[in-house]
Design an enzyme around this catalytic site. Structure first.
Site, PDB file in Angstrom:
ATOM      1  N   ALA A  10       0.850  -1.209   0.000  1.00  0.00           N
ATOM      2  CA  ALA A  10       0.000   0.000   0.000  1.00  0.00           C
ATOM      3  C   ALA A  10       0.880   1.250   0.000  1.00  0.00           C
ATOM      4  O   ALA A  10       0.537   2.273   0.583  1.00  0.00           O
ATOM      5  CB  ALA A  10      -0.906  -0.001   1.226  1.00  0.00           C
ATOM      6  N   GLY A  14       0.839   1.335  -4.691  1.00  0.00           N
ATOM      7  CA  GLY A  14      -0.369   0.692  -4.160  1.00  0.00           C
ATOM      8  C   GLY A  14      -1.473   1.690  -3.894  1.00  0.00           C
ATOM      9  O   GLY A  14      -2.632   1.485  -4.290  1.00  0.00           O
ATOM     10  N   ARG A  88      21.899  -4.260  -7.226  1.00  0.00           N
ATOM     11  CA  ARG A  88      20.701  -4.952  -7.735  1.00  0.00           C
ATOM     12  C   ARG A  88      20.568  -6.301  -7.057  1.00  0.00           C
ATOM     13  O   ARG A  88      19.473  -6.739  -6.741  1.00  0.00           O
ATOM     14  CB  ARG A  88      20.814  -5.132  -9.254  1.00  0.00           C
ATOM     15  N   ASN A  95      13.859  -8.635  -1.933  1.00  0.00           N
ATOM     16  CA  ASN A  95      12.522  -8.730  -2.548  1.00  0.00           C
ATOM     17  C   ASN A  95      12.124 -10.159  -2.901  1.00  0.00           C
ATOM     18  O   ASN A  95      10.938 -10.477  -2.940  1.00  0.00           O
ATOM     19  CB  ASN A  95      12.427  -7.792  -3.759  1.00  0.00           C
ATOM     20  N   ARG A 151       6.261   5.686 -21.743  1.00  0.00           N
ATOM     21  CA  ARG A 151       7.319   6.713 -21.642  1.00  0.00           C
ATOM     22  C   ARG A 151       7.858   7.043 -23.024  1.00  0.00           C
ATOM     23  O   ARG A 151       7.999   8.209 -23.391  1.00  0.00           O
ATOM     24  CB  ARG A 151       8.446   6.219 -20.736  1.00  0.00           C
ATOM     25  N   HIS A 175      12.954  -5.401 -18.237  1.00  0.00           N
ATOM     26  CA  HIS A 175      12.646  -4.049 -17.719  1.00  0.00           C
ATOM     27  C   HIS A 175      13.919  -3.477 -17.109  1.00  0.00           C
ATOM     28  O   HIS A 175      14.093  -3.425 -15.894  1.00  0.00           O
ATOM     29  CB  HIS A 175      11.547  -4.130 -16.665  1.00  0.00           C
TER      30      HIS A 175
HETATM   31  O1  TXD Z   1       7.708  -0.833 -14.046  1.00  0.00           O
HETATM   32  C1  TXD Z   1       7.880  -1.364 -12.946  1.00  0.00           C
HETATM   33  N1  TXD Z   1       7.545  -2.635 -12.731  1.00  0.00           N
HETATM   34  C2  TXD Z   1       8.490  -0.542 -11.821  1.00  0.00           C
HETATM   35  C3  TXD Z   1       8.321  -1.231 -10.474  1.00  0.00           C
HETATM   36  C4  TXD Z   1       8.042   0.863 -11.811  1.00  0.00           C
HETATM   37  C5  TXD Z   1       8.166   1.603 -10.660  1.00  0.00           C
HETATM   38  C6  TXD Z   1       8.410   1.003  -9.310  1.00  0.00           C
HETATM   39  N2  TXD Z   1       8.834  -0.379  -9.377  1.00  0.00           N
HETATM   40  C7  TXD Z   1       8.867  -1.157  -8.109  1.00  0.00           C
HETATM   41  O2  TXD Z   1       7.573  -1.304  -7.535  1.00  0.00           O
HETATM   42  C8  TXD Z   1       9.699  -0.555  -6.997  1.00  0.00           C
HETATM   43  O3  TXD Z   1      11.074  -0.679  -7.276  1.00  0.00           O
HETATM   44  C9  TXD Z   1       9.233  -1.388  -5.827  1.00  0.00           C
HETATM   45  O4  TXD Z   1       9.874  -2.637  -5.859  1.00  0.00           O
HETATM   46  C10 TXD Z   1       7.738  -1.594  -6.138  1.00  0.00           C
HETATM   47  C11 TXD Z   1       6.816  -0.719  -5.345  1.00  0.00           C
HETATM   48  O5  TXD Z   1       7.163   0.610  -5.526  1.00  0.00           O
HETATM   49  P1  TXD Z   1       6.549   1.712  -4.511  1.00  0.00           P
HETATM   50  O6  TXD Z   1       7.068   3.042  -4.942  1.00  0.00           O
HETATM   51  O7  TXD Z   1       5.088   1.503  -4.347  1.00  0.00           O
HETATM   52  O8  TXD Z   1       7.289   1.293  -3.149  1.00  0.00           O
HETATM   53  P2  TXD Z   1       6.866   1.692  -1.653  1.00  0.00           P
HETATM   54  O9  TXD Z   1       6.168   3.014  -1.641  1.00  0.00           O
HETATM   55  O10 TXD Z   1       8.101   1.480  -0.840  1.00  0.00           O
HETATM   56  O11 TXD Z   1       5.775   0.579  -1.271  1.00  0.00           O
HETATM   57  C12 TXD Z   1       6.129  -0.746  -1.063  1.00  0.00           C
HETATM   58  C13 TXD Z   1       5.224  -1.233   0.061  1.00  0.00           C
HETATM   59  C14 TXD Z   1       5.525  -0.547   1.427  1.00  0.00           C
HETATM   60  O12 TXD Z   1       4.360   0.116   1.891  1.00  0.00           O
HETATM   61  C15 TXD Z   1       5.933  -1.695   2.333  1.00  0.00           C
HETATM   62  O13 TXD Z   1       5.471  -1.567   3.661  1.00  0.00           O
HETATM   63  C16 TXD Z   1       5.245  -2.859   1.649  1.00  0.00           C
HETATM   64  O14 TXD Z   1       5.443  -2.629   0.262  1.00  0.00           O
HETATM   65  N3  TXD Z   1       5.798  -4.169   1.990  1.00  0.00           N
HETATM   66  C17 TXD Z   1       5.052  -5.274   2.096  1.00  0.00           C
HETATM   67  N4  TXD Z   1       3.727  -5.443   1.885  1.00  0.00           N
HETATM   68  C18 TXD Z   1       3.280  -6.714   2.069  1.00  0.00           C
HETATM   69  N5  TXD Z   1       4.060  -7.769   2.416  1.00  0.00           N
HETATM   70  C19 TXD Z   1       5.382  -7.594   2.635  1.00  0.00           C
HETATM   71  N6  TXD Z   1       6.167  -8.637   3.005  1.00  0.00           N
HETATM   72  C20 TXD Z   1       5.929  -6.300   2.477  1.00  0.00           C
HETATM   73  N7  TXD Z   1       7.195  -5.789   2.605  1.00  0.00           N
HETATM   74  C21 TXD Z   1       7.085  -4.483   2.299  1.00  0.00           C
END
Ligand code: TXD
Length: 319
Positions: A10, A14, A88, A95, A151, A175
């Site tokens: 979230a 999210g 990475r 992750n 993009r 990607h």
């Molecule tokens: O094109 C694409 N696929 C990319 C993906 C484009 C942009 C961002 N990209 C990736 O998406 C980025 O590198 C991250 O790996 C994800 C999510 O990006 P976001 O900006 O939404 O990251 P946040 O704001 O850190 O949110 C991740 C949430 C955070 O609230 C954590 O508390 C939660 O993930 N989190 C979890 N939720 C459920 N279960 C577990 N285990 C968990 N661990 C962390």
């Protein structure tokens, strides 16, 4: 019967996913996060905008998988973003652990869901998700190509002063820096991009600069934001995939899908054009790539394979 859409993670993407899904009334939304306050707070905040925007869907937040059961669609953004100094491979290790936890959670509660993975490093995480969850390969797909293609189209529309909707293009492969803009399929108001180059409307060097800027599209946003990464365009891209599934639109969309011989590659996820309908990934579209595109696509797959090899060293169960 209202659809149920669970968002695992979230955070920035999210929360934006939840808002867009509510505005489009695609279904009831369950925000799930290990930080339950974030899930509950964002769900309530968006829900409180329903009188303003007039949408009629339920939103809730939780950290219990039980609350997400029988979801029609699950969109996964759970993970940690790369921090300064993190390689990475460091990000991959963290992750992978998170996605294994998520896979355990969703396979118990929503075995029939269509699962869209967004978490980076995308091509590997989506593959690991499918393996860990055991979901059918056509029901687990990665979001990246729509964002990368969007993009590229946006940059072209700015360069040529043409509305984005009048431009068609595809960016395929992994990607990452090795992604491939398929210029042979790029059309501007129905004209192939090569014709515009011949007409002098855009120089080849400028076109190549735009391709390079697309490859670095995520890093450019990270540089501006300093903390976090892109989330509006990634969320919009994920919603397009979810909508095509929920409404059986059978849209042709560039997504990270499981290859079983298509484009000459097997047992790997990579960005290719697919048809998404009510059965999930219903078809992989094989384009006639020219020799340069084939070479660059193969290079891109190789880079995914290299990262997959690192993942298999971290978790041999992925072999
Ligand atoms: O094109 C694409 N696929 C990319 C993906 C484009 C942009 C961002 N990209 C990736 O998406 C980025 O590198 C991250 O790996 C994800 C999510 O990006 P976001 O900006 O939404 O990251 P946040 O704001 O850190 O949110 C991740 C949430 C955070 O609230 C954590 O508390 C939660 O993930 N989190 C979890 N939720 C459920 N279960 C577990 N285990 C968990 N661990 C962390």
């Amino acid at each position: 019967m209202k659809k149920k859409i669970t968002l695992i993670g979230a955070g920035q993407i999210g929360g934006t996913l939840a808002h867009l899904i509510a505005l489009k009334e695609l279904g009831d939304v369950v925000l799930f996060d290990v930080a339950p306050g974030i899930a509950k707070g964002k769900a309530l905040d968006i829900a409180q905008s329903s009188p303003v925007n007039g949408f009629n869907v339920n939103l809730s937040g939780t950290n219990e998988y039980e609350d997400t059961k029988n979801s029609d669609v699950i969109i996964i953004t759970a993970g940690v973003p790369r921090k300064p100094g993190m390689t990475r491979d460091d990000l991959l290790e963290i992750n992978l652990k998170i996605i294994k936890q998520v896979a355990e959670g969703i396979k118990k509660t929503s075995p029939n869901a269509f699962v869209i993975c967004i978490t980076n490093p995308l091509d590997i995480i989506v593959m690991a998700l499918q393996k860990y969850s055991g979901f059918p390969k056509n029901k687990v797909v990665g979001m990246a190509g729509i964002l990368d293609s969007s993009r590229f189209i946006y940059f072209l529309s700015q360069e040529l002063n043409i509305p984005p909707k009048k431009i068609r293009s595809l960016v395929l492969g992994g990607h990452g820096d090795s992604m491939v803009a398929i210029l042979g399929s790029t059309e501007i108001e129905g004209k192939k991009i090569d014709e515009l180059v011949k007409e002098g409307r855009i120089k080849k060097e400028r076109l190549n600069e735009i391709v390079e800027r697309t490859k670095k599209g995520g890093a450019e946003i990270v540089k501006y934001l300093e903390k976090g990464s892109a989330f509006y365009a990634p969320a919009a891209s994920g919603v397009e995939m979810a909508e095509s599934y929920l409404k059986d639109l059978k849209k042709e969309l560039p997504c990270a899908a499981y290859l079983n011989g298509e484009y000459g590659f097997k047992e790997i996820y990579a960005g290719v054009p697919v048809v998404i309908g009510s059965k999930g990934v219903e078809k992989i579209i094989e384009l006639n790539l020219n020799e340069e595109e084939k070479k660059n696509f193969a290079k891109s797959i190789k880079s995914v394979q290299n990262l997959l090899d690192s993942a298999k060293k971290i978790d041999p169960s992925l072999i």
